[in-house]
Design a protein around this motif. Structure first.
Motif, PDB file in Angstrom:
ATOM      1  N   GLY A  37       9.911  42.145  34.413  1.00 23.80           N
ATOM      2  CA  GLY A  37      10.275  42.480  33.477  1.00 23.80           C
ATOM      3  C   GLY A  37      11.208  41.097  33.545  1.00 23.80           C
ATOM      4  O   GLY A  37      11.957  41.166  34.574  1.00 23.80           O
ATOM      5  N   LEU A  38      11.170  39.500  32.748  1.00 23.55           N
ATOM      6  CA  LEU A  38      11.845  38.893  32.575  1.00 23.55           C
ATOM      7  C   LEU A  38      13.520  39.201  32.547  1.00 23.55           C
ATOM      8  O   LEU A  38      13.391  40.417  31.488  1.00 23.55           O
ATOM      9  N   PRO A  39      14.371  39.169  33.160  1.00 23.20           N
ATOM     10  CA  PRO A  39      16.172  39.932  32.493  1.00 23.20           C
ATOM     11  C   PRO A  39      16.468  39.199  30.863  1.00 23.20           C
ATOM     12  O   PRO A  39      15.405  37.904  31.034  1.00 23.20           O
ATOM     13  N   THR A  40      17.171  40.403  29.956  1.00 25.20           N
ATOM     14  CA  THR A  40      17.606  39.626  29.455  1.00 25.20           C
ATOM     15  C   THR A  40      18.762  40.820  28.935  1.00 25.20           C
ATOM     16  O   THR A  40      19.914  40.313  30.117  1.00 25.20           O
ATOM     17  N   VAL A  41      19.493  39.201  28.179  1.00 25.31           N
ATOM     18  CA  VAL A  41      21.350  39.387  27.987  1.00 25.31           C
ATOM     19  C   VAL A  41      21.395  39.909  26.380  1.00 25.31           C
ATOM     20  O   VAL A  41      20.589  38.816  25.657  1.00 25.31           O
ATOM     21  N   GLU A  42      22.038  40.604  25.884  1.00 24.93           N
ATOM     22  CA  GLU A  42      22.260  40.982  25.194  1.00 24.93           C
ATOM     23  C   GLU A  42      24.035  40.789  24.572  1.00 24.93           C
ATOM     24  O   GLU A  42      25.057  40.869  25.397  1.00 24.93           O
ATOM     25  N   PHE A  43      23.472  40.333  23.218  1.00 23.99           N
ATOM     26  CA  PHE A  43      25.139  39.821  22.653  1.00 23.99           C
ATOM     27  C   PHE A  43      25.922  40.907  21.730  1.00 23.99           C
ATOM     28  O   PHE A  43      24.618  40.754  20.848  1.00 23.99           O
ATOM     29  N   SER A  44      27.026  40.899  21.443  1.00 19.65           N
ATOM     30  CA  SER A  44      27.384  41.616  20.483  1.00 19.65           C
ATOM     31  C   SER A  44      28.757  40.897  19.590  1.00 19.65           C
ATOM     32  O   SER A  44      29.759  40.850  20.443  1.00 19.65           O
ATOM     33  N   PRO A  45      28.740  39.817  18.546  1.00 19.49           N
ATOM     34  CA  PRO A  45      29.934  39.689  17.898  1.00 19.49           C
ATOM     35  C   PRO A  45      30.666  41.355  17.410  1.00 19.49           C
ATOM     36  O   PRO A  45      30.467  41.821  16.791  1.00 19.49           O
ATOM     37  N   ARG A  46      31.918  40.751  17.990  1.00 18.70           N
ATOM     38  CA  ARG A  46      32.868  41.336  17.187  1.00 18.70           C
ATOM     39  C   ARG A  46      34.197  41.096  15.897  1.00 18.70           C
ATOM     40  O   ARG A  46      34.418  41.752  15.934  1.00 18.70           O
ATOM     41  N   ARG A  47      33.750  39.665  15.569  1.00 17.03           N
ATOM     42  CA  ARG A  47      34.168  38.969  14.715  1.00 17.03           C
ATOM     43  C   ARG A  47      33.005  38.504  13.101  1.00 17.03           C
ATOM     44  O   ARG A  47      32.471  37.303  14.518  1.00 17.03           O
ATOM     45  N   TRP A  48      33.471  38.302  12.256  1.00 15.68           N
ATOM     46  CA  TRP A  48      32.365  37.841  11.406  1.00 15.68           C
ATOM     47  C   TRP A  48      33.000  35.913  11.906  1.00 15.68           C
ATOM     48  O   TRP A  48      33.537  35.504  11.981  1.00 15.68           O
ATOM     49  N   GLY A  49      32.133  35.547  10.916  1.00 13.52           N
ATOM     50  CA  GLY A  49      32.388  33.625  11.354  1.00 13.52           C
ATOM     51  C   GLY A  49      31.042  33.186  12.092  1.00 13.52           C
ATOM     52  O   GLY A  49      30.074  33.712  11.561  1.00 13.52           O
ATOM     53  N   ARG A  50      31.196  31.667  12.390  1.00 15.21           N
ATOM     54  CA  ARG A  50      29.925  30.946  12.719  1.00 15.21           C
ATOM     55  C   ARG A  50      30.279  31.197  14.300  1.00 15.21           C
ATOM     56  O   ARG A  50      31.062  30.698  14.814  1.00 15.21           O
ATOM     57  N   ARG A  51      29.213  31.665  15.181  1.00 15.04           N
ATOM     58  CA  ARG A  51      28.857  32.069  16.571  1.00 15.04           C
ATOM     59  C   ARG A  51      28.044  30.970  16.970  1.00 15.04           C
ATOM     60  O   ARG A  51      26.789  31.399  16.292  1.00 15.04           O
ATOM     61  N   VAL A  52      28.424  30.771  18.731  1.00 12.58           N
ATOM     62  CA  VAL A  52      27.473  30.181  19.081  1.00 12.58           C
ATOM     63  C   VAL A  52      26.887  30.913  20.265  1.00 12.58           C
ATOM     64  O   VAL A  52      28.377  31.175  21.350  1.00 12.58           O
ATOM     65  N   ILE A  53      26.228  31.265  20.371  1.00 18.98           N
ATOM     66  CA  ILE A  53      25.710  32.170  22.060  1.00 18.98           C
ATOM     67  C   ILE A  53      24.472  31.823  22.716  1.00 18.98           C
ATOM     68  O   ILE A  53      23.744  30.876  22.195  1.00 18.98           O
ATOM     69  N   GLY A  54      24.632  31.819  23.816  1.00 16.55           N
ATOM     70  CA  GLY A  54      22.885  31.526  24.826  1.00 16.55           C
ATOM     71  C   GLY A  54      23.264  30.430  25.103  1.00 16.55           C
ATOM     72  O   GLY A  54      22.247  29.916  26.151  1.00 16.55           O
ATOM     73  N   ALA A  55      24.760  30.127  25.296  1.00 16.17           N
ATOM     74  CA  ALA A  55      24.189  28.956  26.508  1.00 16.17           C
ATOM     75  C   ALA A  55      24.634  28.842  27.665  1.00 16.17           C
ATOM     76  O   ALA A  55      25.614  30.375  27.964  1.00 16.17           O
ATOM     77  N   GLU A  56      23.752  29.134  28.578  1.00 16.23           N
ATOM     78  CA  GLU A  56      23.821  29.750  30.052  1.00 16.23           C
ATOM     79  C   GLU A  56      22.991  29.157  30.686  1.00 16.23           C
ATOM     80  O   GLU A  56      22.669  27.706  30.059  1.00 16.23           O
ATOM     81  N   ARG A  57      22.992  29.354  32.331  1.00 19.49           N
ATOM     82  CA  ARG A  57      21.714  28.505  32.981  1.00 19.49           C
ATOM     83  C   ARG A  57      21.428  29.501  33.870  1.00 19.49           C
ATOM     84  O   ARG A  57      21.467  30.987  33.918  1.00 19.49           O
TER      85      ARG A  57
END
Length: 424
Positions: free
Chosen positions: A113-133
């Protein structure tokens, strides 16, 4: 890289295979040929396993709107996996966001199966995730596609609502419906008294035991149940202290935003109309409203609160709540014009409660340092402001979670029922 390129392992195998075969043929020796045989096999399998065309790769996240402490999963989508054996992903670190696995690096075989990455924000606000190679490898490690940069995903992180509940009535309810007991009589469920029957009274209100005992019809009177207009004034001018996220120490702005979210959820749940005013350089205002949809709008506005170096001109500071409203001012009270605006709002007839969200701040180890001296001077000025507000009749309470405002609201409700003498 947007096409398949040979890996260093394939290049090394081809070079060693050619060198061994050439040495054996030219020198007439069998040993170089035998030693080069494994590399010949690896080179042949690697060359034969070259994928046909470059794949199209993208990432998707399961959620774009979360609360603090919740998590989402970033999934990889590849249109053509023919010839691909291994997938590698490495996510860039983001402030106040934790990843699983740690450091955001993961790889696996396509068969698992294709690998997955889990993200968990720890503070409120506008976050940007998923910047990866992302990099793909063919069978036998012969060909590699990438690594290529994946686009980022915006994530709106709502403040975690602190546990809060209150049984106190809001003073001066002025709406049409709700569960707060009004000062006027009406068709509610809160018992007020028994009086003689009058024209227009409903027959279902007749109290038959009293009517039979007195020989005259008597009816039961009740108090109307109304909703209240509640304004939340959020001080977003400064952020005192360092934020450790939802699991660590809270800064003053963390306490302010989370307390505002808890109060908004509580009053919307009880049927009140809630409005929001953010005092900041980029001020935001949400009018009075009710219902789950309005609550999402309030929490979304709170998630966009930011502190900037720019301040607010005192002449532009207008809290704008009318008489009869209940106003919660959530602030560490370090901005003098905000204290002045709060006092003016109190004189206009609104029920104002100041919620101190400064929290417990660590003291400097060296009391003779310049930073410690400045902190003590600021604390003295702040204490003087709070005493002046208390002298005007404005209650100031620190945020403590459940039951923080029960005593204060009971006192304000009793004060609202006291007759007032107005000079003309």
């Amino acid at each position: 890289m947007t096409s398949w390129w040979p890996t260093p392992a394939l290049v090394r195998a081809c070079v060693l295979a050619l060198a061994g075969l050439a040495g054996g043929v030219v020198g007439g020796l069998e040993v170089p040929v035998v030693l080069a045989a494994p590399f010949v096999v690896l080179a042949a399998m690697g060359l034969l396993g070259r994928p046909g065309r470059p794949p199209a790769v993208r990432t998707e996240i399961d959620h774009h709107r979360l609360h603090e402490g919740q998590g989402t999963t970033s999934r990889l989508v590849v249109d053509d996996l023919s010839g691909v054996e291994h997938v590698t992903r490495v996510a860039a670190p983001t402030p106040h966001v934790v990843t699983h696995p740690a450091y955001g690096a993961v790889g696996s075989l396509v068969g698992d199966g294709l690998p997955t990455v889990e993200f968990s924000p720890r503070r409120w606000g506008r976050r940007v995730i998923g910047a990866e190679r992302v990099a793909l490898t063919s069978a036998w490690g012969g060909w590699r596609w990438g690594p290529v940069d994946m686009p980022e995903h915006g994530l709106s992180v709502l403040p975690q609502t602190a546990p809060y509940d209150s049984r106190a009535e809001v003073p001066q309810p002025d709406g049409l419906v709700g569960r707060h007991r009004s000062r006027r009589l009406g068709s509610g469920t809160e018992f007020e008294g028994i009086r003689p029957f009058a024209t227009g009274d409903r027959l279902k209100r007749v109290n038959w035991p009293v009517s039979l005992r007195t020989g005259e019809l008597h009816v039961i009177t009740t108090r109307a149940e109304q909703d209240a207009g509640v304004w939340l004034v959020v001080d977003g001018l400064r952020d005192i202290g360092a934020s450790g996220g939802v699991d660590g120490a809270a800064s003053s702005l963390d306490l302010t935003v989370r307390a505002a979210a808890a109060l908004a959820e509580h009053h919307v749940r009880t049927g009140d109309r809630v409005g929001l005013l953010v005092v900041a350089a980029d001020a935001a205002r949400v009018g009075l409203g009710s219902g789950p949809r309005h609550l999402h709008r309030l929490t979304g506005t709170l998630a966009r609160v930011r502190t900037e170096a720019r301040s607010v001109a005192p002449e532009r500071l207008d809290l704008g709540a009318g008489a009869g409203s209940v106003v919660y001012v959530l602030s560490p009270m370090l901005f003098t014009p905000l204290v002045t605006a709060t006092a003016s709002l109190l004189r206009s007839g609104a029920s104002v409660v100041v919620i101190d969200t400064l929290g417990e701040r660590p003291t400097d180890a060296d009391p003779r340092s310049l930073a410690s001296l400045a902190a003590r001077m600021q604390a003295i000025e702040r204490e003087d402001r709070l005493l002046q507000l208390a002298a005007l009749g404005c209650p100031v309470v620190p945020w403590r979670g459940p039951g923080t405002l029960d005593t204060v609201l009971h006192q304000l409700a009793r004060r609202a029922r006291v007759p007032k003498v107005r000079a003309r």
